[in-house]
Write a protein that holds these residues in place. Structure first.
Motif, mmCIF file in Angstrom:
data_model
loop_
_atom_site.group_PDB
_atom_site.id
_atom_site.type_symbol
_atom_site.label_atom_id
_atom_site.label_comp_id
_atom_site.label_asym_id
_atom_site.label_seq_id
_atom_site.Cartn_x
_atom_site.Cartn_y
_atom_site.Cartn_z
ATOM 1 N N ASP A 148 -9.402 -2.962 1.052
ATOM 2 C CA ASP A 148 -9.461 -4.109 0.151
ATOM 3 C C ASP A 148 -9.437 -3.622 -1.298
ATOM 4 O OD1 ASP A 148 -9.571 -6.701 -0.639
ATOM 5 O OD2 ASP A 148 -11.713 -6.936 -0.295
ATOM 6 N N LYS A 149 -8.259 -3.170 -1.737
ATOM 7 C CA LYS A 149 -8.082 -2.713 -3.120
ATOM 8 C C LYS A 149 -7.491 -3.861 -3.938
ATOM 9 C CE LYS A 149 -5.231 0.592 -2.711
ATOM 10 N NZ LYS A 149 -4.348 1.732 -2.679
ATOM 11 N N ASP A 150 -7.738 -3.820 -5.245
ATOM 12 C CA ASP A 150 -7.174 -4.850 -6.112
ATOM 13 C C ASP A 150 -5.676 -4.667 -6.327
ATOM 14 O OD1 ASP A 150 -9.571 -6.175 -6.436
ATOM 15 O OD2 ASP A 150 -10.106 -5.064 -8.249
ATOM 16 N N ASP A 151 -5.249 -3.418 -6.457
ATOM 17 C CA ASP A 151 -3.849 -3.145 -6.772
ATOM 18 C C ASP A 151 -2.980 -3.158 -5.520
ATOM 19 O OD1 ASP A 151 -4.518 -2.833 -9.435
ATOM 20 O OD2 ASP A 151 -4.834 -0.665 -9.242
ATOM 21 N N TYR A 152 -1.872 -3.879 -5.596
ATOM 22 C CA TYR A 152 -0.902 -3.925 -4.506
ATOM 23 C C TYR A 152 -0.237 -2.553 -4.401
ATOM 24 C CZ TYR A 152 3.176 -5.575 -1.854
ATOM 25 O OH TYR A 152 4.149 -5.756 -0.909
ATOM 26 N N PRO A 153 -0.261 -1.929 -3.202
ATOM 27 C CA PRO A 153 0.302 -0.578 -3.077
ATOM 28 C C PRO A 153 1.828 -0.543 -3.136
ATOM 29 C CG PRO A 153 -0.529 -1.348 -0.970
ATOM 30 C CD PRO A 153 -0.903 -2.382 -1.988
ATOM 31 N N GLY A 154 2.474 -1.675 -3.006
ATOM 32 C CA GLY A 154 3.923 -1.744 -3.072
ATOM 33 C C GLY A 154 4.557 -1.881 -1.704
ATOM 34 N N SER A 155 5.699 -2.508 -1.685
ATOM 35 C CA SER A 155 6.436 -2.747 -0.452
ATOM 36 C C SER A 155 6.846 -1.431 0.220
ATOM 37 C CB SER A 155 7.673 -3.587 -0.758
ATOM 38 O OG SER A 155 8.401 -3.856 0.391
ATOM 39 N N SER A 193 5.375 1.520 0.050
ATOM 40 C CA SER A 193 4.200 2.175 0.626
ATOM 41 C C SER A 193 3.757 1.500 1.922
ATOM 42 C CB SER A 193 3.055 2.165 -0.389
ATOM 43 O OG SER A 193 1.889 2.704 0.174
ATOM 44 N N LEU A 194 3.714 0.170 1.919
ATOM 45 C CA LEU A 194 3.319 -0.559 3.133
ATOM 46 C C LEU A 194 4.367 -0.387 4.233
ATOM 47 C CD1 LEU A 194 1.872 -3.792 1.505
ATOM 48 C CD2 LEU A 194 0.591 -1.952 2.622
ATOM 49 N N GLY A 195 5.637 -0.363 3.853
ATOM 50 C CA GLY A 195 6.699 -0.138 4.834
ATOM 51 C C GLY A 195 6.608 1.251 5.448
ATOM 52 N N ALA A 196 6.305 2.254 4.625
ATOM 53 C CA ALA A 196 6.155 3.625 5.133
ATOM 54 C C ALA A 196 4.979 3.714 6.101
ATOM 55 C CB ALA A 196 5.972 4.606 3.977
ATOM 56 N N LEU A 197 3.882 3.052 5.758
ATOM 57 C CA LEU A 197 2.718 3.027 6.650
ATOM 58 C C LEU A 197 3.089 2.403 7.991
ATOM 59 C CD1 LEU A 197 -0.487 3.225 7.024
ATOM 60 C CD2 LEU A 197 -0.385 0.785 6.499
ATOM 61 N N ALA A 198 3.797 1.294 7.954
ATOM 62 C CA ALA A 198 4.193 0.619 9.190
ATOM 63 C C ALA A 198 5.130 1.491 10.028
ATOM 64 C CB ALA A 198 4.867 -0.713 8.872
ATOM 65 N N ARG A 199 6.100 2.129 9.386
ATOM 66 C CA ARG A 199 7.033 2.988 10.137
ATOM 67 C C ARG A 199 6.333 4.209 10.712
ATOM 68 N NH1 ARG A 199 10.243 0.703 6.348
ATOM 69 N NH2 ARG A 199 9.832 2.207 4.717
ATOM 70 N N GLU A 200 5.238 4.642 10.083
ATOM 71 C CA GLU A 200 4.478 5.793 10.577
ATOM 72 C C GLU A 200 3.546 5.408 11.729
ATOM 73 O OE1 GLU A 200 0.677 8.285 8.991
ATOM 74 O OE2 GLU A 200 2.294 7.981 7.556
ATOM 75 N N PHE A 224 8.015 -5.134 11.981
ATOM 76 C CA PHE A 224 6.735 -5.347 11.318
ATOM 77 C C PHE A 224 6.922 -6.283 10.144
ATOM 78 C CE2 PHE A 224 8.712 -1.738 9.251
ATOM 79 C CZ PHE A 224 8.551 -2.018 7.897
ATOM 80 N N TYR A 225 5.827 -6.829 9.682
ATOM 81 C CA TYR A 225 5.827 -7.473 8.388
ATOM 82 C C TYR A 225 4.550 -7.076 7.659
ATOM 83 C CZ TYR A 225 2.818 -11.368 9.965
ATOM 84 O OH TYR A 225 1.796 -12.122 10.447
ATOM 85 N N HIS A 226 4.616 -7.123 6.339
ATOM 86 C CA HIS A 226 3.486 -6.742 5.505
ATOM 87 C C HIS A 226 3.354 -7.757 4.378
ATOM 88 C CE1 HIS A 226 6.291 -5.327 2.451
ATOM 89 N NE2 HIS A 226 6.927 -4.679 3.397
ATOM 90 N N PRO A 227 2.197 -7.771 3.710
ATOM 91 C CA PRO A 227 2.013 -8.763 2.653
ATOM 92 C C PRO A 227 2.890 -8.495 1.441
ATOM 93 C CG PRO A 227 0.101 -7.307 2.792
ATOM 94 C CD PRO A 227 1.006 -6.953 3.933
ATOM 95 N N THR A 228 3.266 -9.562 0.790
ATOM 96 C CA THR A 228 3.955 -9.455 -0.493
ATOM 97 C C THR A 228 2.891 -9.250 -1.579
ATOM 98 O OG1 THR A 228 3.792 -11.826 -0.861
ATOM 99 C CG2 THR A 228 5.816 -11.019 0.219
ATOM 100 N N ASP A 229 3.330 -8.957 -2.766
ATOM 101 C CA ASP A 229 2.406 -8.799 -3.887
ATOM 102 C C ASP A 229 1.584 -10.078 -4.089
ATOM 103 O OD1 ASP A 229 1.151 -7.710 -6.173
ATOM 104 O OD2 ASP A 229 2.733 -8.453 -7.495
#
Length: 170
Positions: free
Chosen positions: A98-105, A107-114, A138-143
């Motif tokens: 639960d961080k304030d800053d959005y890690p970016g699409s 970064s989240l895509g890389a996490l999902a592919r991993e 997969f899907y991940h949150p937008t900013d």
């Protein structure tokens, strides 16, 4: 002889305000449409779907797709019973800190592919997605979903390229 009916002419400022109002409404509609389309066009949206438009799921949930905008990805709609024909089954939900800053699409895509492939393998047991002829997505949150909805979930799911599935994969 009857007198001609009087002709009423509106002052120019009343006509102009109507024209300006219509023009501003049309411009606002164009701006909203452009923002809606551009908000879901990142490279990861091919595999990851924008979460602002989709419900949240748990592992084991089944859902159908709603056709996305032309050229864009299909969007998940609400849960359906896995006993009924369905388009996808959720295999894992990865929760981000639960961080304030959005890690970016990216970064989240890389996490999902991993991490999604190992979670799919665990979910399916001895059967690999390739053997089962399933596609992992997969899907991940937008900013916006990250900042305003507090969405921190990357959702891994599988689909069958041959068409709808019936029954749970567990």
């Amino acid at each position: 002889m009857a007198e001609p009916a009087p002709v009423f002419v509106r002052p120019w400022w009343r006509r102009t305000s109507v024209v300006v109002g219509v023009a501003l409404a049309a411009l606002a509609g164009v701006v909203i449409a452009v923002l809606a389309v551009s908000g879901s066009s990142s490279d990861d949206q091919t595999n990851g779907l924008p979460s602002a438009a989709v419900p949240r799921f748990d592992a084991g949930d089944c859902f159908d797709f709603l056709a996305g905008p032309e050229g864009g990805p299909d969007l998940p709609r609400g849960k359906v019973s896995c006993d009924q024909p369905h388009d996808a089954e959720v295999v894992a939900v990865l929760t981000q800190p639960d961080k304030d800053d959005y890690p970016g699409s990216a970064s989240l895509g890389a996490l999902a592919r991993e991490r999604c492939p190992e979670r799919v393998a665990e979910y399916l047991g001895q059967v690999s997605p390739e053997t089962a002829k399933l596609s992992m997505r997969f899907y991940h949150p937008t900013d916006a979903a990250w900042r305003f909805d507090g969405d921190r979930n990357v959702t891994c799911f599988v689909t069958d390229p041959a068409g709808p599935m019936t029954g749970s994969l567990r």
